[in-house]
Design an enzyme around this catalytic site. Structure first.
Site, PDB file in Angstrom:
ATOM      1  N   LEU A 174       0.843  -1.201   0.000  1.00 53.40           N
ATOM      2  CA  LEU A 174       0.000   0.000   0.000  1.00 53.40           C
ATOM      3  C   LEU A 174       0.876   1.247   0.000  1.00 53.40           C
ATOM      4  O   LEU A 174       1.711   1.435   0.879  1.00 53.40           O
ATOM      5  CB  LEU A 174      -0.931  -0.001   1.213  1.00 53.40           C
ATOM      6  CG  LEU A 174      -2.029   1.061   1.237  1.00 53.40           C
ATOM      7  CD1 LEU A 174      -3.237   0.560   2.023  1.00 53.40           C
ATOM      8  CD2 LEU A 174      -1.546   2.373   1.863  1.00 53.40           C
ATOM      9  N   HIS A 196       7.477   1.542  11.448  1.00 51.57           N
ATOM     10  CA  HIS A 196       8.052   2.822  11.039  1.00 51.57           C
ATOM     11  C   HIS A 196       7.063   3.925  11.397  1.00 51.57           C
ATOM     12  O   HIS A 196       5.838   3.709  11.345  1.00 51.57           O
ATOM     13  CB  HIS A 196       8.298   2.800   9.524  1.00 51.57           C
ATOM     14  CG  HIS A 196       9.096   3.936   9.001  1.00 51.57           C
ATOM     15  ND1 HIS A 196       8.513   5.162   8.712  1.00 51.57           N
ATOM     16  CD2 HIS A 196      10.404   4.063   8.706  1.00 51.57           C
ATOM     17  CE1 HIS A 196       9.448   5.982   8.256  1.00 51.57           C
ATOM     18  NE2 HIS A 196      10.610   5.345   8.242  1.00 51.57           N
TER      19      HIS A 196
END
Length: 336
Positions: free
Chosen positions: A127, A231
């Site tokens: 994505l 992240h």
């Protein structure tokens, strides 16, 4: 909103390549390599064209298109059965408990064990939304369109589904986790290993990665503190996955230590709550805001629209009907 999700085609190679260059590394499913992306699109075309509804290891690539400009501004992918072409490796965090009667002391140690436990799962991944479009709910459209695709083609997907989140990458583009483990055995930087994996697969991991468990306590602090963390750019994605019913169950990526989220496919909220029914009207003035999808395989399209449930049927607004290229009597899948 004039954005629609649709099946990717070979003509989307250039915009996918341009987006791949913006990912910043650690994004295995969207490598900035034309050859790899060309192969991925060819595999996706074959998956969309395949006859039959059984589970077969395939990749589907979807793209987000601005229908007014024709620009591709985002992408996502679905994998029906991971670990078929190459083994699907993860580290699983386990706990070893030991007791010394002489010292009257119990010690618990956490281990990283190399496993193939997730082989055969389906996966949502790849994505990416162009930085210029990260507003207006387009990330939600990208993410949830994948689940409506699964709902409409449930027989082609496995009983479990996972999503890998990118782990912590430092300001130099390196991975503290990789440097502490993989980097010791491969003589490659994180970026080199990540690029090689994206293009050639991870059989080299099976060939060279140590098979014995790794004691987490023996890793440096920088590596220990990033295990299982996404992240910073993936925190919102992690919340969206949790809202869908995914959970972190102790599996982490072997490259960057990022978390793998897992659930039963039929427990994914958008899949279990999706309404499938025929269109009774396409001139709805007011209704609840919804994601609406239509079309089989290569004809799949998904967009925002308004809907009103009418028994087993549904009424949708004219703009959504136009974006989806549907009319009265066609079948659509929708979710508020």
């Amino acid at each position: 909103m004039s954005f629609v999700m649709r099946a990717a085609t070979a003509d989307d190679l250039q915009p996918l390549y341009e987006m791949a260059k913006l990912t910043g590394g650690g994004f295995t499913n969207l490598p900035p390599d034309r050859g790899s992306l060309t192969g991925k699109l060819a595999g996706s075309d074959a998956a969309f064209a395949r006859v039959g509804d059984d589970v077969s290891a395939e990749t589907y690539v979807l793209v987000l298109e601005n229908t007014e400009s024709g620009d591709v501004r985002g992408t996502c992918q679905l994998f029906t059965a991971v670990g078929d072409q190459w083994p699907f490796y993860s580290y699983r965090i386990t706990t070893l408990t030991q007791h010394s009667q002489e010292l009257d002391r119990t010690v618990k140690a956490e281990l990283l064990s190399l496993v193939n436990d997730l082989g055969g799962c389906s996966e949502v991944g790849g994505l990416f939304l162009h930085p210029g479009e990260r507003a207006g709910g387009l990330g939600m459209l990208l993410a949830r369109s994948r689940y409506l695709f699964i709902a409409a083609h449930r027989e082609r997907f496995g009983d479990r589904i996972l999503a890998e989140l990118r782990g912590i990458i430092d300001e130099r583009g390196g991975s503290p986790f990789w440097d502490a483990i993989g980097g010791k055995f491969f003589g490659m930087s994180f970026q080199e290993a990540d690029e090689f994996n994206a293009i050639h697969g991870n059989q080299f991991i099976a060939d060279l990665m140590p098979k014995h468990p790794v004691y987490i306590a023996m890793l440096g602090e920088e590596a220990r503190k990033v295990i299982g963390l996404p992240h910073p750019s993936g925190r919102a994605a992690m919340r969206m996955l949790e809202n869908e019913g995914f959970a972190y169950q102790g599996f982490v990526d072997i490259f960057d230590g990022g978390p793998t989220m897992l659930t039963q496919t039929d427990r994914v909220h958008t899949i279990s709550e999706a309404h499938g029914g025929s269109i009774e009207a396409t001139d709805l003035d007011k209704g609840e805001k919804a994601l609406i999808a239509a079309g089989r395989l290569a004809d799949f399209r998904c967009c925002y629209g308004a809907r009103e449930l009418r028994g087993d049927g549904v009424a949708i607004d004219a703009q959504a009907a136009d974006l989806l290229r549907v009319s009265q009597g066609d079948t659509v899948w929708s979710i508020p």
